[in-house]
Design a protein around this motif. Sequence first.
Motif, short mmCIF file in Angstrom:
data_model
loop_
_atom_site.label_atom_id
_atom_site.label_comp_id
_atom_site.label_asym_id
_atom_site.label_seq_id
_atom_site.Cartn_x
_atom_site.Cartn_y
_atom_site.Cartn_z
N VAL A 73 0.85 -1.20 0.00
CA VAL A 73 0.00 0.00 0.00
C VAL A 73 0.88 1.25 0.00
O VAL A 73 0.58 2.24 -0.68
N MET A 76 2.03 1.76 -3.48
CA MET A 76 0.93 2.26 -4.31
C MET A 76 0.73 3.76 -4.09
O MET A 76 0.56 4.52 -5.06
N CYS A 77 0.75 4.19 -2.84
CA CYS A 77 0.58 5.62 -2.56
C CYS A 77 1.74 6.43 -3.15
O CYS A 77 1.53 7.53 -3.69
N LEU A 98 -7.21 1.26 -9.77
CA LEU A 98 -6.66 0.58 -8.60
C LEU A 98 -7.73 -0.26 -7.92
O LEU A 98 -8.90 -0.26 -8.34
N LEU A 115 -5.81 5.15 -0.59
CA LEU A 115 -5.47 5.32 -2.00
C LEU A 115 -6.24 6.48 -2.63
O LEU A 115 -5.69 7.28 -3.40
N CYS A 119 -5.00 10.01 -4.40
CA CYS A 119 -5.40 10.40 -5.76
C CYS A 119 -5.95 11.82 -5.83
O CYS A 119 -6.01 12.41 -6.92
#
Length: 248
Positions: A73, A76-77, A98, A115, A119
Amino acid sequence: MTVVEVCLDDVAGARVAEDAGADRLELCAGLAEGGTTPSIGTVEAVLGTVREIGVNVLVRPRGGDFVHTPDEVGVMCADIRAVARLRAGSPLPVGFVLGALTPDGEVDVPVLRMLLEACGDAPVTFHRAFDATRDLAAALDVLIGLGVARVLTSGGRATALDGAATLAGLVGRAEERITVMAGGSVRGGNVAEIVARTGVPEVHLRAPAVVPGRSRHRNPHLGYDTGERTVTAAEPILDVRRRLSRAL
C-alpha cells in the motif's frame, strides 16, 4: 456513443490507439500478469505522446491476488504521488485505476480510503478486483459510497458476454452514481451485443498483435526471448468502433 477504453503497455501503442479512435487509455505494465504499475518514464512518455485522449494509470504493485500488505500500500501511494506530479503538468485528463480487497473477498475500505486520498481529485476506476468480491452488488454500493468514479467488470464471469445479465443488473443498480464499464474479451464480434444486453456506457479492451522480435541474434537457451513480442494494433480498435457505429 459508447466510450472505448484500450488497455496497453507500449508508448507506440498509445499513438496507435488514439489514431484508431480510442477515447481513453488504461496504461499498464506486465499485461501477462493481468497488469501492473507502469514505470514513471512510461507514464511521462505516453502523456507526451497522445494529443487529447484521457490516460488512466494502473496502480498495482504485483500480479496475483488483490490483498495488499502495508508495504505494498505504501508503494501504491508513492506511485500515485509520482504520477500526480506528472498529471499536474499535463493538459490531458489523467486518472488512476486501482483496487484492494480483504482476505474474505470484500472491498478493503481502509486501504481504498488511503489510495483515494492520495489520488486527490483525479478520477478513480476500481479494476477487476471487483469481480473477485464475494458479493458484487454489495461491493458496488461500497464503491459508490466512497466516491469511486468507475468500476471495470465482467459481471464476475470469465468474459463480459458471459456476465451480461449481471452487468445489466449492476448498471441498473448504479443509477448513474458510478460508471459501469464492461471488460473481459470485448471484441468487434461481440461488442454491440454486450452493449445492447447490458446498457453499459463504456467498454474496455486490449488490442494485441504478435509481431516478430527485433533481434537478429537470439540465444535459444534463454526462455525470455521467444522471437516474438506483443504490440497494440489498430484493427481491433477500428473494428470495435465500426460495430458500435453500425449498432446506433
